[in-house]
Design a protein around this motif. Sequence first.
Motif, PDB file in Angstrom:
ATOM      1  N   LEU A 225       0.868  -1.168   0.000  1.00 29.82           N
ATOM      2  CA  LEU A 225       0.000   0.000   0.000  1.00 29.82           C
ATOM      3  C   LEU A 225       0.905   1.217   0.000  1.00 29.82           C
ATOM      4  CD1 LEU A 225      -2.886   1.122   0.190  1.00 29.82           C
ATOM      5  CD2 LEU A 225      -2.687   0.983   2.663  1.00 29.82           C
ATOM      6  N   ASN A 226       0.812   2.028  -1.046  1.00 27.74           N
ATOM      7  CA  ASN A 226       1.668   3.210  -1.202  1.00 27.74           C
ATOM      8  C   ASN A 226       3.147   2.839  -1.084  1.00 27.74           C
ATOM      9  OD1 ASN A 226      -0.655   4.806  -1.455  1.00 27.74           O
ATOM     10  ND2 ASN A 226      -0.783   5.056   0.755  1.00 27.74           N
ATOM     11  N   ASP A 227       3.539   1.773  -1.768  1.00 32.24           N
ATOM     12  CA  ASP A 227       4.924   1.282  -1.827  1.00 32.24           C
ATOM     13  C   ASP A 227       5.470   0.748  -0.511  1.00 32.24           C
ATOM     14  OD1 ASP A 227       5.165   1.773  -4.574  1.00 32.24           O
ATOM     15  OD2 ASP A 227       5.690   3.881  -4.208  1.00 32.24           O
TER      16      ASP A 227
ATOM     17  N   ILE B  81      -5.998   4.366   6.633  1.00 33.87           N
ATOM     18  CA  ILE B  81      -5.269   5.304   5.786  1.00 33.87           C
ATOM     19  C   ILE B  81      -5.963   6.657   5.833  1.00 33.87           C
ATOM     20  CG2 ILE B  81      -4.316   3.586   4.208  1.00 33.87           C
ATOM     21  CD1 ILE B  81      -6.557   4.238   2.248  1.00 33.87           C
TER      22      ILE B  81
ATOM     23  N   THR C 175      -5.489  10.189  -2.438  1.00 36.57           N
ATOM     24  CA  THR C 175      -5.204   9.191  -3.465  1.00 36.57           C
ATOM     25  C   THR C 175      -4.158   8.206  -2.951  1.00 36.57           C
ATOM     26  OG1 THR C 175      -5.666  10.823  -5.182  1.00 36.57           O
ATOM     27  CG2 THR C 175      -4.433   8.860  -5.844  1.00 36.57           C
ATOM     28  N   HIS C 176      -4.426   6.924  -3.189  1.00 32.09           N
ATOM     29  CA  HIS C 176      -3.530   5.854  -2.737  1.00 32.09           C
ATOM     30  C   HIS C 176      -3.364   4.839  -3.850  1.00 32.09           C
ATOM     31  CE1 HIS C 176      -3.684   7.229   1.450  1.00 32.09           C
ATOM     32  NE2 HIS C 176      -4.961   7.483   1.203  1.00 32.09           N
ATOM     33  N   GLN C 177      -2.314   4.037  -3.741  1.00 31.36           N
ATOM     34  CA  GLN C 177      -2.066   2.983  -4.719  1.00 31.36           C
ATOM     35  C   GLN C 177      -1.805   1.675  -3.985  1.00 31.36           C
ATOM     36  OE1 GLN C 177       1.169   3.566  -7.458  1.00 31.36           O
ATOM     37  NE2 GLN C 177       0.512   1.866  -8.737  1.00 31.36           N
TER      38      GLN C 177
ATOM     39  N   HIS D  59      -1.694  -3.418 -10.186  1.00 29.13           N
ATOM     40  CA  HIS D  59      -1.610  -2.100  -9.539  1.00 29.13           C
ATOM     41  C   HIS D  59      -2.979  -1.443  -9.653  1.00 29.13           C
ATOM     42  CE1 HIS D  59       2.756  -2.532  -9.699  1.00 29.13           C
ATOM     43  NE2 HIS D  59       2.616  -2.868 -10.971  1.00 29.13           N
TER      44      HIS D  59
ATOM     45  N   SER E 198      -5.000   2.332  -8.387  1.00 28.28           N
ATOM     46  CA  SER E 198      -5.075   3.607  -7.666  1.00 28.28           C
ATOM     47  C   SER E 198      -6.520   3.848  -7.270  1.00 28.28           C
ATOM     48  CB  SER E 198      -4.582   4.750  -8.551  1.00 28.28           C
ATOM     49  OG  SER E 198      -3.209   4.602  -8.804  1.00 28.28           O
TER      50      SER E 198
END
Length: 176
Positions: free
Chosen positions: A85-87, A116, A120-122, A142, A144
């Motif tokens: 989550l978010n790298d 969180i 915006t999240h990835q 992946h 977003s």
Amino acid sequence: MLLTTLLWIVLSKVVLAQQNGDSVATQQTQVQQELQALKKDVVALNRALFVLEEDLLFPASTQVAVFVSLDIGRFFKLDSVELKLNDSEVVGFLYTDLQRRALEQGGIQKIYTGNIKMGTHQITALFTGKDNQQRDVKRAVHYSFEKTEDAVMLEIKIQDDSATHKSNFVVEEWIL
């Protein structure tokens, strides 16, 4: 001495019960009924505490949950998943044959629940397994998404594609 005292207490209760017209069996039945009612209360309280704990740890305004599902599994035999989550790696999971079969039969696994901030999240999921020819395969997906004040529920679906004889990895956001 202690045994004598306990024996005296038990005999006293039996005598009092007989004087009151109650039988020992009636008292035992009443105690068993009270015990059953107490057990039900404890189960209900435990359930309420679990719900409260979930609400406190993962309020809807910050909650994100990720699920994994597997179509039939003819073209991809799932071994493990690593979720970022978010790298940042948040969870890794290694599947047993029993867990894999449960997913192949329509099960959905809740692999991650967390908190969180809004924005915006990835999310990135890395899957390892074997293809239908028993070759090692690594696939990633992946996605977003925008976190609002509502909880976010994401399902990562591994779907068989009969046309290509491969599996597709798709992320679906559940609308609550």
